[in-house]
Design an enzyme around this catalytic site. Structure first.
Site, PDB file in Angstrom:
ATOM      1  N   TYR A 206       0.842  -1.207   0.000  1.00  0.00           N
ATOM      2  CA  TYR A 206       0.000   0.000   0.000  1.00  0.00           C
ATOM      3  C   TYR A 206       0.871   1.249   0.000  1.00  0.00           C
ATOM      4  O   TYR A 206       2.016   1.240   0.468  1.00  0.00           O
ATOM      5  CB  TYR A 206      -0.958   0.003   1.202  1.00  0.00           C
ATOM      6  CG  TYR A 206      -0.292   0.163   2.550  1.00  0.00           C
ATOM      7  CD1 TYR A 206      -0.063   1.421   3.100  1.00  0.00           C
ATOM      8  CD2 TYR A 206       0.101  -0.948   3.297  1.00  0.00           C
ATOM      9  CE1 TYR A 206       0.537   1.573   4.346  1.00  0.00           C
ATOM     10  CE2 TYR A 206       0.695  -0.814   4.541  1.00  0.00           C
ATOM     11  CZ  TYR A 206       0.915   0.462   5.063  1.00  0.00           C
ATOM     12  OH  TYR A 206       1.514   0.601   6.288  1.00  0.00           O
ATOM     13  N   CYS A 207       0.319   2.322  -0.554  1.00  0.00           N
ATOM     14  CA  CYS A 207       0.980   3.633  -0.566  1.00  0.00           C
ATOM     15  C   CYS A 207      -0.107   4.692  -0.681  1.00  0.00           C
ATOM     16  O   CYS A 207      -1.296   4.370  -0.645  1.00  0.00           O
ATOM     17  CB  CYS A 207       1.987   3.729  -1.714  1.00  0.00           C
ATOM     18  SG  CYS A 207       1.267   3.480  -3.344  1.00  0.00           S
ATOM     19  N   THR A 208       0.267   5.942  -0.821  1.00  0.00           N
ATOM     20  CA  THR A 208      -0.699   7.037  -0.736  1.00  0.00           C
ATOM     21  C   THR A 208      -1.847   6.895  -1.731  1.00  0.00           C
ATOM     22  O   THR A 208      -3.012   6.791  -1.358  1.00  0.00           O
ATOM     23  CB  THR A 208       0.012   8.389  -0.953  1.00  0.00           C
ATOM     24  OG1 THR A 208       1.112   8.495  -0.055  1.00  0.00           O
ATOM     25  CG2 THR A 208      -0.954   9.546  -0.709  1.00  0.00           C
ATOM     26  N   GLY A 210      -1.504   4.783  -4.733  1.00  0.00           N
ATOM     27  CA  GLY A 210      -1.412   3.548  -5.489  1.00  0.00           C
ATOM     28  C   GLY A 210      -0.255   3.441  -6.459  1.00  0.00           C
ATOM     29  O   GLY A 210       0.130   2.339  -6.852  1.00  0.00           O
ATOM     30  N   ILE A 235      -4.095   4.228  -0.140  1.00  0.00           N
ATOM     31  CA  ILE A 235      -4.656   4.604   1.167  1.00  0.00           C
ATOM     32  C   ILE A 235      -5.803   5.583   1.004  1.00  0.00           C
ATOM     33  O   ILE A 235      -6.795   5.532   1.732  1.00  0.00           O
ATOM     34  CB  ILE A 235      -3.556   5.225   2.060  1.00  0.00           C
ATOM     35  CG1 ILE A 235      -2.409   4.239   2.282  1.00  0.00           C
ATOM     36  CG2 ILE A 235      -4.132   5.672   3.398  1.00  0.00           C
ATOM     37  CD1 ILE A 235      -1.152   4.889   2.830  1.00  0.00           C
TER      38      ILE A 235
END
Length: 318
Positions: A206-208, A210, A235
């Site tokens: 996961y990251c901010t 995508g 996220i």
């Protein structure tokens, strides 16, 4: 809405009130698209012309593999920008993620052409076609993430695809946090052997928004991870759907003047003040312009300090 302006209101005051109540909200949009681009420089010039026409500031990176951007401005202007951007066929399906803004989050407009739209330092490992990144992790909608965890429980590993400092204020529960300062640091981390025991487990990156997981998931699979997932919209999309009432906890670090956003009024405070170890989720840039590192300071310590500098600069009396 009940109007506070009527015929009894003095003319000058009426003009002021109309101006105040008609102020248009500012917004920020986060977006990316992996798609082959034959002429990145032409895209850069076109995007600059669009942003200047609609008075938008922010950052946009373009490469032969696509576009990655965050821009802010008046809501009407952003809508016009989105419509114009989507007129270009390869960008028609871009998922623009909206968030609230005050209008001063970006001091300028920066649009650059680079080798990678997100820099892991391994452009030769990434293959992009008109459908996106080839060979990446399985995309899961936010609800599907919850379903995966419900089915397989603690077997599921959340793997943070952001730099370590971002996770100080928010993360998925029990997530693996890597020892990374910049995105290229992930290569050494993945090849260090630290995470070899996870290679047979279901790993949700996961990251901010995508984009980092589009690449990270490929790099992980290339290094032996068998079952890799990524969250559609990152996220941001998960937080919009479930807030702080599911698997996400804390605040989300963002790359603009806001420095963080929350998904609810009951976001958990995970961070610790670097001055006193008290609870806080507020980042600061070091006041020393030669440093500018990010660190956490609580409101009490910030109020006592005339110039907020990091611990390293404080130790040097800078």
């Amino acid at each position: 809405m009940i109007s506070i302006i009527n015929n009894a209101t003095p003319i000058i005051l009426r003009k002021i009130l109309r101006k105040i109540t008609s102020i248009e909200p500012s917004k920020i949009v986060l977006f990316y698209k992996f798609t082959p681009l034959a002429d990145p420089e032409a895209i850069r010039l076109w995007q600059r012309a669009l942003c200047e026409r609609f008075n938008l500031n922010g950052r946009i990176i373009i490469s032969k593999d696509g576009i990655n951007g965050t821009v802010g401005g008046l809501m009407t202007n952003i809508k016009k920008y989105i419509r114009a951007t989507k007129e270009f066929a390869p960008f028609k399906e871009i998922d623009f993620k909206w968030s609230e803004a005050l209008g001063d989050e970006f001091p300028r407009l920066v649009i650059r052409v680079r080798d990678e739209i997100i820099t892991f330092g391994k452009p030769d490992e990434i293959i992009v076609n008109q459908d996106g990144v080839v060979g990446g992790g399985v995309h899961l909608k936010p609800s599907e993430v919850n379903e995966l965890v419900a089915r397989r429980g603690d077997e599921v590993i959340f793997f943070d695809g952001r730099s370590a400092h971002e996770s100080r204020i928010g993360k998925f529960k029990n997530a693996v946090i890597t020892d990374t300062v910049t995105t290229p640091d992930f290569i050494n981390e993945l090849e260090s052997g630290k995470y070899d025991h996870l290679k047979s487990k279901p790993v949700v990156t996961y990251c901010t928004g995508g984009i980092r997981c589009e690449v990270l998931s490929v790099l992980m699979k290339n290094r032996g991870f068998k079952e890799v997932y990524q969250i559609d919209g990152g996220i941001v999309r998960y937080g919009e759907e479930f807030g702080d009432d599911a698997l996400w906890e804390g605040s989300l670090y963002v790359f603009d003047k806001r420095l963080k956003i929350d998904f609810s009024d009951h976001a958990k405070v995970l961070g610790c003040c670097d001055y006193c170890s008290g609870s806080t989720n507020q980042f600061y840039d070091c006041a020393n312009l030669e440093c500018r590192c990010l660190f956490l300071v609580c409101a009490t310590c910030a109020a006592k300090t005339s110039e907020i500098t990091c611990l390293s600069c404080r130790a040097k009396n800078i």
